[in-house]
Design a protein around this motif. Structure first.
Motif, PDB file in Angstrom:
ATOM      1  N   MET A   1       0.787  -1.103   0.187  1.00 35.47           N
ATOM      2  CA  MET A   1       0.119   0.092   0.068  1.00 35.47           C
ATOM      3  C   MET A   1       0.927   1.190  -0.038  1.00 35.47           C
ATOM      4  N   GLN A   2       0.265   1.993  -0.711  1.00 35.47           N
ATOM      5  CA  GLN A   2       1.516   3.358  -0.841  1.00 35.47           C
ATOM      6  C   GLN A   2       1.271   4.173   0.394  1.00 35.47           C
ATOM      7  N   LYS A   3       2.313   4.770   1.005  1.00 38.66           N
ATOM      8  CA  LYS A   3       2.518   5.544   1.928  1.00 38.66           C
ATOM      9  C   LYS A   3       2.003   7.012   1.730  1.00 38.66           C
ATOM     10  N   LYS A   4       1.291   7.671   2.379  1.00 39.51           N
ATOM     11  CA  LYS A   4       0.759   8.933   2.409  1.00 39.51           C
ATOM     12  C   LYS A   4       1.655   9.983   3.152  1.00 39.51           C
ATOM     13  N   ILE A   5       2.109  11.135   2.451  1.00 46.16           N
ATOM     14  CA  ILE A   5       3.073  12.021   2.946  1.00 46.16           C
ATOM     15  C   ILE A   5       2.495  13.470   2.791  1.00 46.16           C
ATOM     16  N   LEU A   6       2.317  14.203   3.796  1.00 48.97           N
ATOM     17  CA  LEU A   6       1.489  15.576   3.846  1.00 48.97           C
ATOM     18  C   LEU A   6       2.999  16.626   3.835  1.00 48.97           C
ATOM     19  N   ILE A   7       3.001  17.292   2.811  1.00 48.60           N
ATOM     20  CA  ILE A   7       4.057  18.546   2.498  1.00 48.60           C
ATOM     21  C   ILE A   7       3.221  19.559   3.059  1.00 48.60           C
ATOM     22  N   VAL A   8       4.045  20.600   4.145  1.00 45.21           N
ATOM     23  CA  VAL A   8       3.432  21.626   4.335  1.00 45.21           C
ATOM     24  C   VAL A   8       4.577  22.721   4.061  1.00 45.21           C
ATOM     25  N   ASP A   9       4.360  23.590   3.265  1.00 41.49           N
ATOM     26  CA  ASP A   9       5.554  24.690   2.787  1.00 41.49           C
ATOM     27  C   ASP A   9       4.692  25.872   2.306  1.00 41.49           C
ATOM     28  N   ASP A  10       5.026  27.116   2.689  1.00 41.35           N
ATOM     29  CA  ASP A  10       4.116  28.128   2.035  1.00 41.35           C
ATOM     30  C   ASP A  10       5.039  28.794   0.772  1.00 41.35           C
ATOM     31  N   GLU A  11       6.108  28.233   0.462  1.00 37.01           N
ATOM     32  CA  GLU A  11       6.760  28.577  -0.878  1.00 37.01           C
ATOM     33  C   GLU A  11       6.348  27.461  -1.945  1.00 37.01           C
ATOM     34  N   LYS A  12       5.436  27.710  -2.784  1.00 36.15           N
ATOM     35  CA  LYS A  12       4.988  26.910  -3.724  1.00 36.15           C
ATOM     36  C   LYS A  12       5.999  26.389  -4.603  1.00 36.15           C
ATOM     37  N   SER A  13       6.956  26.813  -5.103  1.00 33.26           N
ATOM     38  CA  SER A  13       8.132  26.137  -5.977  1.00 33.26           C
ATOM     39  C   SER A  13       8.568  25.039  -5.046  1.00 33.26           C
ATOM     40  N   LEU A  14       8.998  25.319  -3.619  1.00 36.64           N
ATOM     41  CA  LEU A  14       9.473  24.258  -2.773  1.00 36.64           C
ATOM     42  C   LEU A  14       8.485  23.118  -2.664  1.00 36.64           C
ATOM     43  N   LEU A  15       7.553  23.467  -2.473  1.00 34.25           N
ATOM     44  CA  LEU A  15       6.326  22.567  -2.314  1.00 34.25           C
ATOM     45  C   LEU A  15       6.137  21.492  -3.520  1.00 34.25           C
ATOM     46  N   LYS A  16       6.349  22.119  -4.775  1.00 36.38           N
ATOM     47  CA  LYS A  16       5.985  21.498  -5.898  1.00 36.38           C
ATOM     48  C   LYS A  16       7.467  20.658  -5.981  1.00 36.38           C
ATOM     49  N   LEU A  17       8.558  21.115  -5.915  1.00 34.64           N
ATOM     50  CA  LEU A  17       9.997  20.371  -5.985  1.00 34.64           C
ATOM     51  C   LEU A  17       9.785  19.121  -5.101  1.00 34.64           C
ATOM     52  N   LYS A  18       9.393  18.998  -3.745  1.00 34.34           N
ATOM     53  CA  LYS A  18       9.449  18.000  -2.678  1.00 34.34           C
ATOM     54  C   LYS A  18       8.234  17.030  -3.189  1.00 34.34           C
ATOM     55  N   SER A  19       7.118  17.653  -3.788  1.00 32.56           N
ATOM     56  CA  SER A  19       6.236  16.474  -4.046  1.00 32.56           C
ATOM     57  C   SER A  19       6.424  15.716  -5.389  1.00 32.56           C
ATOM     58  N   ILE A  20       7.430  16.606  -6.315  1.00 31.63           N
ATOM     59  CA  ILE A  20       7.889  15.618  -7.507  1.00 31.63           C
ATOM     60  C   ILE A  20       8.876  14.650  -7.126  1.00 31.63           C
ATOM     61  N   LEU A  21       9.540  15.081  -5.989  1.00 39.29           N
ATOM     62  CA  LEU A  21      10.613  14.076  -5.832  1.00 39.29           C
ATOM     63  C   LEU A  21      10.080  12.801  -4.903  1.00 39.29           C
ATOM     64  N   LEU A  22       9.203  13.025  -4.200  1.00 36.06           N
ATOM     65  CA  LEU A  22       8.468  11.955  -3.371  1.00 36.06           C
ATOM     66  C   LEU A  22       7.409  11.094  -4.325  1.00 36.06           C
ATOM     67  N   THR A  23       6.796  11.888  -5.145  1.00 33.57           N
ATOM     68  CA  THR A  23       5.822  10.968  -6.153  1.00 33.57           C
ATOM     69  C   THR A  23       6.680   9.909  -6.736  1.00 33.57           C
ATOM     70  N   THR A  24       8.018  10.471  -7.334  1.00 35.36           N
ATOM     71  CA  THR A  24       8.836   9.650  -8.209  1.00 35.36           C
ATOM     72  C   THR A  24       9.291   8.469  -7.352  1.00 35.36           C
ATOM     73  N   LYS A  25       9.257   8.607  -5.947  1.00 28.85           N
ATOM     74  CA  LYS A  25       9.701   7.398  -5.289  1.00 28.85           C
ATOM     75  C   LYS A  25       8.708   6.539  -4.733  1.00 28.85           C
ATOM     76  N   GLY A  26       7.342   6.782  -5.316  1.00 28.52           N
ATOM     77  CA  GLY A  26       6.250   5.834  -5.126  1.00 28.52           C
ATOM     78  C   GLY A  26       5.246   6.312  -3.912  1.00 28.52           C
ATOM     79  N   TYR A  27       5.626   7.594  -3.220  1.00 25.31           N
ATOM     80  CA  TYR A  27       4.752   7.992  -2.278  1.00 25.31           C
ATOM     81  C   TYR A  27       3.498   8.952  -2.909  1.00 25.31           C
ATOM     82  N   MET A  28       2.345   8.750  -2.194  1.00 28.97           N
ATOM     83  CA  MET A  28       1.274   9.720  -2.329  1.00 28.97           C
ATOM     84  C   MET A  28       1.433  10.850  -1.746  1.00 28.97           C
TER      85      MET A  28
END
Length: 122
Positions: A1-28
């Motif tokens: 089962m996919q693990k869920k990660i919540l990212i909280v960051d007010d800088e949208k560019s960093l939020l997107k970067l972290k999201s892409i990084l974790l999504t490519t590793k198979g996290y939701m």
């Protein structure tokens, strides 16, 4: 089962970067940009891990972490604080709030991924 990660960051560019990084590793991944939204997301989805910035609008990351860790329904969720704030008192505040880890920026993505995998046992 996919693990869920919540990212909280007010800088949208960093939020997107972290999201892409974790999504490519198979996290939701879900990203939010404020402390109050983070608490709502935790209630709705019960993530397996939270990556939390400290400087947030409405409510800082220390308070978000404190509320998560004092709530019996959510206190077992690992919280990793990611911040540019590296003073000893900031790190102490993170520990006092109940953070599982405190990582200072700039950080190496590979190291953060390794720490996430260790916390999630994956």
């Amino acid at each position: 089962m996919q693990k869920k990660i919540l990212i909280v960051d007010d800088e949208k560019s960093l939020l997107k970067l972290k999201s892409i990084l974790l999504t490519t590793k198979g996290y939701m991944v879900r990203g939010v940009t404020s402390g109050t939204t983070a608490l709502e997301a935790v209630e709705e989805e019960r993530p397996d891990l939270i990556l939390l910035d400290i400087n947030l609008p409405e409510m800082d990351g220390f308070e978000v972490c404190r509320r998560i860790k004092t709530n019996p329904a959510t206190n077992q969720i690992p919280v990793i604080l990611l911040s540019a704030r590296r003073l000893p008192e900031d790190i102490s505040c993170g520990e006092a709030a109940g953070a599982d880890l405190y990582i200072t920026k700039p950080f190496k993505s590979a190291k953060v991924l390794e720490l996430i995998e260790n916390k999630l046992g994956s």
